[in-house]
Write an enzyme that holds these catalytic residues in place. Structure first.
Site, mmCIF file in Angstrom:
data_model
loop_
_atom_site.group_PDB
_atom_site.id
_atom_site.type_symbol
_atom_site.label_atom_id
_atom_site.label_comp_id
_atom_site.label_asym_id
_atom_site.label_seq_id
_atom_site.Cartn_x
_atom_site.Cartn_y
_atom_site.Cartn_z
ATOM 1 N N GLY A 18 0.929 -1.333 0.002
ATOM 2 C CA GLY A 18 0.162 0.160 0.021
ATOM 3 C C GLY A 18 0.979 1.022 -0.003
ATOM 4 N N ARG A 79 1.304 -5.451 -5.983
ATOM 5 C CA ARG A 79 1.537 -6.502 -5.423
ATOM 6 C C ARG A 79 1.917 -7.606 -6.430
ATOM 7 N NH1 ARG A 79 0.181 -5.234 -0.308
ATOM 8 N NH2 ARG A 79 -1.727 -3.682 -0.134
ATOM 9 N N ASP A 110 5.325 -4.930 6.368
ATOM 10 C CA ASP A 110 5.745 -6.200 6.567
ATOM 11 C C ASP A 110 5.621 -7.154 5.528
ATOM 12 O OD1 ASP A 110 2.859 -6.181 6.531
ATOM 13 O OD2 ASP A 110 2.558 -7.281 8.491
ATOM 14 N N THR A 133 3.810 2.743 6.154
ATOM 15 C CA THR A 133 2.622 2.328 5.931
ATOM 16 C C THR A 133 1.699 3.443 6.983
ATOM 17 O OG1 THR A 133 1.083 0.611 6.702
ATOM 18 C CG2 THR A 133 3.113 0.469 7.936
ATOM 19 N N ASP A 135 -0.777 2.295 8.694
ATOM 20 C CA ASP A 135 -1.108 1.685 9.809
ATOM 21 C C ASP A 135 -0.286 1.887 10.926
ATOM 22 O OD1 ASP A 135 -3.408 0.773 8.394
ATOM 23 O OD2 ASP A 135 -2.320 -1.027 7.749
ATOM 24 N N ASP A 137 2.094 -0.109 12.030
ATOM 25 C CA ASP A 137 2.008 -1.361 12.845
ATOM 26 C C ASP A 137 3.470 -2.141 12.826
ATOM 27 O OD1 ASP A 137 2.143 -1.693 10.180
ATOM 28 O OD2 ASP A 137 0.421 -3.404 10.341
ATOM 29 N N ARG A 179 -7.335 -2.051 9.540
ATOM 30 C CA ARG A 179 -7.762 -3.468 9.683
ATOM 31 C C ARG A 179 -7.529 -4.384 11.087
ATOM 32 N NH1 ARG A 179 -6.601 -4.620 5.032
ATOM 33 N NH2 ARG A 179 -4.783 -6.011 5.449
#
Length: 329
Positions: A18, A79, A110, A133, A135, A137, A179
């Site tokens: 992403g 991807r 990741d 990212t 996120d 994370d 998510r």
């Protein structure tokens, strides 16, 4: 993590997974730091897909002019299922050798690091990762590139939603990205003064949500704003709205899904600086002979984390902020 001294002459750089605001700033830093060290740089377009399919172009300082303020990624991203196979990674390694690329900088999350780590192990190739990212994370860095920009984009939208919610005395359920992790939901919840922020990390029962909202309505608030992470156990904002609207008939309950606007737009100053630091650090780390590592910033200091550690688990939210959100709602 390996650490063998190498003479780096040519670096490849790609973005994968992403997109996130600040990726261009990271690419720019890699190219310009390499130029200072007399290292040639090739950009690989469309991530690992492009690496397999020979989508490679030489970059210089002029190539990365006037991109630091742009969202997305000039190298594009995609991807690749083929790269998940040994045969696919063999094709990628062959193309790296074709261009005389000594080392690879991979920018992403990741999934990007997992692929880069496997490529490095299987083909004895030096790879360094830059965490990008929205996120946030990835462990081994306080913030990932793009997180601050996404946070501010979401907050700007939520502030506008609050205005119309107050005007019409509505209840708004706003769904933000996340998510598997609730970083965006938690911090936008606090910053926007939302009544509730529902996170994937916190077990959520619909009846508990109803109870908390009823208690808040007793204070005669004109509107109610609930931030919902897309991965929350209630099933997201649309499902939650279906489950609670009958109990709050006095409110016109509306759902707003912010979606991919959180990925777009110009990166914040904070993300531009972070990306610039990490891009330059990645080149330095490769010159020092490191491989299978990620560069990050912890407590304002650059830190190297082995890739297998960075991808071993998700970063945990700060539970002191969860407690703070409960106090302030």
């Amino acid at each position: 993590m390996t650490n063998k001294v190498v003479d780096v002459e040519t670096i490849g750089v790609l973005t994968s997974g992403g997109d996130s605001p600040g990726m261009n700033a990271a690419i720019r830093a890699v190219v310009r730091a390499s130029a200072q060290a007399n290292i040639k740089v090739y950009g690989i377009t469309h991530g690992y897909y492009g690496l397999i399919n020979d989508e490679v172009l030489e970059l210089d300082t002029h190539s990365v002019s006037n991109i630091i303020q742009r969202g997305g990624t000039m190298l594009k991203t995609a991807r690749s299922d083929e790269f998940r196979t040994e045969e696919g990674r063999k094709k990628a390694a062959k193309n790296l050798k074709k261009y005389g690329i000594d080392a690879l900088v991979v920018i992403g999350g990741d999934g990007t690091f997992t692929g880069g780590n496997k490529l490095s192990k299987e083909h004895d190739f030096n790879v360094v990762g830059i965490p990008a990212t929205i996120d946030n994370d990835i462990i081994g860095t306080d913030e990932t590139i793009g997180y601050d920009s996404a946070l501010n984009t979401a907050l700007d939208a939520i502030d506008k939603i609050r205005d119309t919610a107050d005007a019409h005395e509505r209840m708004f359920l706003v769904e933000v990205m996340g998510r598997d992790t609730g970083f965006i939901a938690l911090e936008t919840g606090i910053a926007s003064g939302a009544e509730l922020a529902l996170l994937p990390e916190e077990l959520t029962h619909v009846e508990d949500v109803k109870k908390q909202l009823h208690e808040m309505l007793k204070s005669q608030r004109r509107s109610s704003l609930v931030i919902v992470a897309e991965g929350d156990e209630t099933g997201g904002a649309i499902k939650l709205a279906e489950n609670i609207k009958e109990d709050f008939a006095q409110y016109d309950t509306r759902v707003c899904i912010l979606g991919h606007i959180q990925r777009g737009g110009a990166p914040s100053a904070r993300d531009r600086v972070l990306a610039s630091r990490l891009g330059a650090a990645a080149v330095k780390v490769l010159q020092e002979g490191h491989s299978q590592v990620m560069v990050g910033v912890v407590n304002n200091a650059l830190k190297i984390t082995p890739m297998h550690v960075a991808i071993s688990k998700k970063k945990q939210i700060d539970h002191t902020l969860v407690d703070l959100a409960k106090i302030l709602r």
